[in-house]
Design a protein around this motif. Structure first.
Motif, PDB file in Angstrom:
ATOM      1  N   UNK A 112      -5.433 -14.349  -3.673  1.00 53.23           N
ATOM      2  CA  UNK A 112      -6.008 -14.948  -4.876  1.00 53.23           C
ATOM      3  C   UNK A 112      -5.182 -14.593  -6.109  1.00 53.23           C
ATOM      4  N   UNK A 113      -4.106 -13.839  -5.924  1.00 49.37           N
ATOM      5  CA  UNK A 113      -3.218 -13.493  -7.025  1.00 49.37           C
ATOM      6  C   UNK A 113      -2.349 -12.311  -6.653  1.00 49.37           C
ATOM      7  N   UNK A 114      -1.478 -11.929  -7.575  1.00 46.09           N
ATOM      8  CA  UNK A 114      -0.690 -10.704  -7.427  1.00 46.09           C
ATOM      9  C   UNK A 114      -0.633 -10.042  -8.804  1.00 46.09           C
ATOM     10  N   UNK A 115      -0.530  -8.721  -8.800  1.00 42.74           N
ATOM     11  CA  UNK A 115      -0.363  -8.014 -10.062  1.00 42.74           C
ATOM     12  C   UNK A 115       0.345  -6.685  -9.811  1.00 42.74           C
ATOM     13  N   UNK A 116       0.895  -6.134 -10.895  1.00 38.09           N
ATOM     14  CA  UNK A 116       1.622  -4.874 -10.836  1.00 38.09           C
ATOM     15  C   UNK A 116       0.835  -3.818 -11.591  1.00 38.09           C
ATOM     16  N   UNK A 117       0.788  -2.624 -11.035  1.00 34.74           N
ATOM     17  CA  UNK A 117       0.154  -1.498 -11.708  1.00 34.74           C
ATOM     18  C   UNK A 117       0.950  -0.241 -11.406  1.00 34.74           C
ATOM     19  N   UNK A 118       1.488   0.381 -12.441  1.00 32.17           N
ATOM     20  CA  UNK A 118       2.257   1.618 -12.331  1.00 32.17           C
ATOM     21  C   UNK A 118       3.367   1.549 -11.283  1.00 32.17           C
ATOM     22  N   UNK A 119       4.069   0.435 -11.262  1.00 36.00           N
ATOM     23  CA  UNK A 119       5.221   0.285 -10.374  1.00 36.00           C
ATOM     24  C   UNK A 119       4.908  -0.238  -8.992  1.00 36.00           C
ATOM     25  N   UNK A 120       3.647  -0.438  -8.662  1.00 31.33           N
ATOM     26  CA  UNK A 120       3.265  -0.970  -7.358  1.00 31.33           C
ATOM     27  C   UNK A 120       2.729  -2.396  -7.531  1.00 31.33           C
ATOM     28  N   UNK A 121       3.075  -3.278  -6.611  1.00 31.91           N
ATOM     29  CA  UNK A 121       2.545  -4.645  -6.606  1.00 31.91           C
ATOM     30  C   UNK A 121       1.353  -4.713  -5.663  1.00 31.91           C
ATOM     31  N   UNK A 122       0.307  -5.397  -6.104  1.00 30.88           N
ATOM     32  CA  UNK A 122      -0.922  -5.547  -5.330  1.00 30.88           C
ATOM     33  C   UNK A 122      -1.257  -7.013  -5.155  1.00 30.88           C
ATOM     34  N   UNK A 123      -1.914  -7.316  -4.041  1.00 29.74           N
ATOM     35  CA  UNK A 123      -2.341  -8.675  -3.733  1.00 29.74           C
ATOM     36  C   UNK A 123      -3.806  -8.652  -3.305  1.00 29.74           C
ATOM     37  N   UNK A 138       6.659 -11.290  -2.462  1.00 29.66           N
ATOM     38  CA  UNK A 138       5.893 -11.696  -3.638  1.00 29.66           C
ATOM     39  C   UNK A 138       5.901 -13.203  -3.842  1.00 29.66           C
ATOM     40  N   UNK A 139       7.036 -13.843  -3.568  1.00 30.97           N
ATOM     41  CA  UNK A 139       7.121 -15.292  -3.760  1.00 30.97           C
ATOM     42  C   UNK A 139       6.173 -16.039  -2.823  1.00 30.97           C
ATOM     43  N   UNK A 140       6.085 -15.616  -1.579  1.00 26.60           N
ATOM     44  CA  UNK A 140       5.186 -16.246  -0.610  1.00 26.60           C
ATOM     45  C   UNK A 140       3.730 -16.017  -1.013  1.00 26.60           C
ATOM     46  N   UNK A 141       3.411 -14.782  -1.416  1.00 27.79           N
ATOM     47  CA  UNK A 141       2.036 -14.447  -1.808  1.00 27.79           C
ATOM     48  C   UNK A 141       1.612 -15.218  -3.053  1.00 27.79           C
ATOM     49  N   UNK A 142       2.503 -15.312  -4.039  1.00 24.68           N
ATOM     50  CA  UNK A 142       2.178 -16.033  -5.265  1.00 24.68           C
ATOM     51  C   UNK A 142       1.996 -17.523  -5.002  1.00 24.68           C
ATOM     52  N   UNK A 182     -13.846 -10.355   4.566  1.00 25.18           N
ATOM     53  CA  UNK A 182     -14.166  -9.749   3.276  1.00 25.18           C
ATOM     54  C   UNK A 182     -12.915  -9.731   2.400  1.00 25.18           C
ATOM     55  N   UNK A 183     -13.129  -9.571   1.101  1.00 25.34           N
ATOM     56  CA  UNK A 183     -12.004  -9.428   0.185  1.00 25.34           C
ATOM     57  C   UNK A 183     -11.429  -8.027   0.329  1.00 25.34           C
ATOM     58  N   UNK A 184     -10.103  -7.963   0.317  1.00 26.61           N
ATOM     59  CA  UNK A 184      -9.386  -6.696   0.424  1.00 26.61           C
ATOM     60  C   UNK A 184      -8.271  -6.691  -0.609  1.00 26.61           C
ATOM     61  N   UNK A 185      -7.783  -5.485  -0.920  1.00 24.72           N
ATOM     62  CA  UNK A 185      -6.653  -5.323  -1.821  1.00 24.72           C
ATOM     63  C   UNK A 185      -5.483  -4.786  -1.000  1.00 24.72           C
ATOM     64  N   UNK A 186      -4.398  -5.555  -0.956  1.00 26.45           N
ATOM     65  CA  UNK A 186      -3.222  -5.189  -0.163  1.00 26.45           C
ATOM     66  C   UNK A 186      -2.114  -4.740  -1.101  1.00 26.45           C
ATOM     67  N   UNK A 187      -1.487  -3.613  -0.771  1.00 25.60           N
ATOM     68  CA  UNK A 187      -0.323  -3.182  -1.538  1.00 25.60           C
ATOM     69  C   UNK A 187       0.876  -3.927  -0.974  1.00 25.60           C
TER      70      UNK A 187
END
Length: 106
Positions: free
Chosen positions: A61-72, A31-35, A81-86
């Motif tokens: 472009x950011x990180x966020x948490x949803x229901x216990x999972x972190x997403x990037x 998370x620190x590297x991604x942020x 293309x833009x993608x969402x990585x868990x």
């Protein structure tokens, strides 16, 4: 459906209290590297999940948490293309070197 005040409210409250969503707490070691990459608009080389094609370069472009999972959310240069990585599925992450660093996405 109409419930008299007091009768229906207690019934609904009782049902809500029994409804339970399990709390998940996934570890995400990068998370620190991604942020930092998101803040500085820098590319990162990651190994994701069981991707048979190996590493990929992304620009978070950011990180966020949803229901216990972190997403990037990130731009994936491999898919263009833009993608969402868990984040818990990222097995390795490092800042992209000069030879791997594409132009920033703005």
């Amino acid at each position: 459906m109409f419930f008299p005040i007091g009768v229906g409210v207690l019934d609904v409250k009782h049902r809500i209290e029994k409804f339970h969503t399990p709390e998940r707490k996934q570890t995400a070691g990068f998370l620190d590297i991604l942020l930092e990459a998101a803040i500085r608009q820098q590319a990162v080389v990651i190994t994701y999940g069981v991707d048979p094609e190996g590493d990929r370069v992304i620009q978070p472009i950011g990180i966020y948490e949803d229901e216990g999972f972190w997403f990037c959310p990130a731009f994936c240069y491999k898919r263009k293309a833009f993608r969402l990585f868990r984040a818990d599925r990222i097995r390795s992450a490092a800042r992209a070197g000069e030879e791997e660093r594409p132009a920033p996405v703005t």
